[in-house]
Design a protein around this motif. Structure first.
Motif, mmCIF file in Angstrom:
data_model
loop_
_atom_site.group_PDB
_atom_site.id
_atom_site.type_symbol
_atom_site.label_atom_id
_atom_site.label_comp_id
_atom_site.label_asym_id
_atom_site.label_seq_id
_atom_site.Cartn_x
_atom_site.Cartn_y
_atom_site.Cartn_z
ATOM 1 N N ASP A 138 16.699 33.834 115.545
ATOM 2 C CA ASP A 138 16.972 32.980 114.393
ATOM 3 C C ASP A 138 17.170 31.533 114.860
ATOM 4 N N ALA A 139 17.561 30.660 113.949
ATOM 5 C CA ALA A 139 17.726 29.235 114.264
ATOM 6 C C ALA A 139 18.799 28.992 115.320
ATOM 7 N N ASN A 140 19.712 29.928 115.486
ATOM 8 C CA ASN A 140 20.778 29.803 116.481
ATOM 9 C C ASN A 140 20.448 30.508 117.790
#
Length: 131
Positions: free
Chosen positions: A103-105
């Motif tokens: 994911d974005a993290n």
């Protein structure tokens, strides 16, 4: 919000041989036991899991699309649960590994899938940093 999940069983002794080592790996044991029902977990903790002979006396069945997910502390525990499942009468539904893209993290869904001896589907998972 979930207190526990109940899965139907044809044979509680066989279910106990399957779920006892999985519960032990998760740091819990049996919290309730009756002639037709065994529940594993911590009565004061996170949601538990139970195996039961159906109350109506009919044969238990596996729900299509139904799965119980067991949250793990690390990737090694995901692997151990998968190994324990297979060693205690379960069947493989997907070896341990990342699923999808980070994911974005930079977190990825890491999971293993298996069925208990009655055919109920489970997964062991965690969200972890992508390698």
């Amino acid at each position: 919000m979930i207190g526990y999940v109940t899965l139907g069983s044809h044979d509680l002794e066989r279910s106990a041989r399957f779920y006892d080592p999985i519960a032990a790996e998760m740091g819990v044991g049996r919290m309730m036991e009756f002639p037709t029902f065994i529940a594993w977990g911590d009565a004061n903790g996170a949601p538990g899991i139970a195996a039961t002979k159906p109350y109506d006396g009919n044969a238990p069945s596996v729900g299509n699309g139904v799965m119980v997910a067991l949250e793990c502390k690390d990737r090694d525990q995901v692997k151990r649960l998968h190994e324990l499942a297979l060693a205690n009468g379960g069947s493989d539904e997907g070896e341990p590994g990342p699923r999808g893209e980070p994911d974005a993290n930079g977190m990825v869904f890491y999971a293993a899938y298996f069925r208990d001896p009655d055919g109920n589907k489970l997964n062991a998972f965690l969200m972890d940093k992508a390698e």
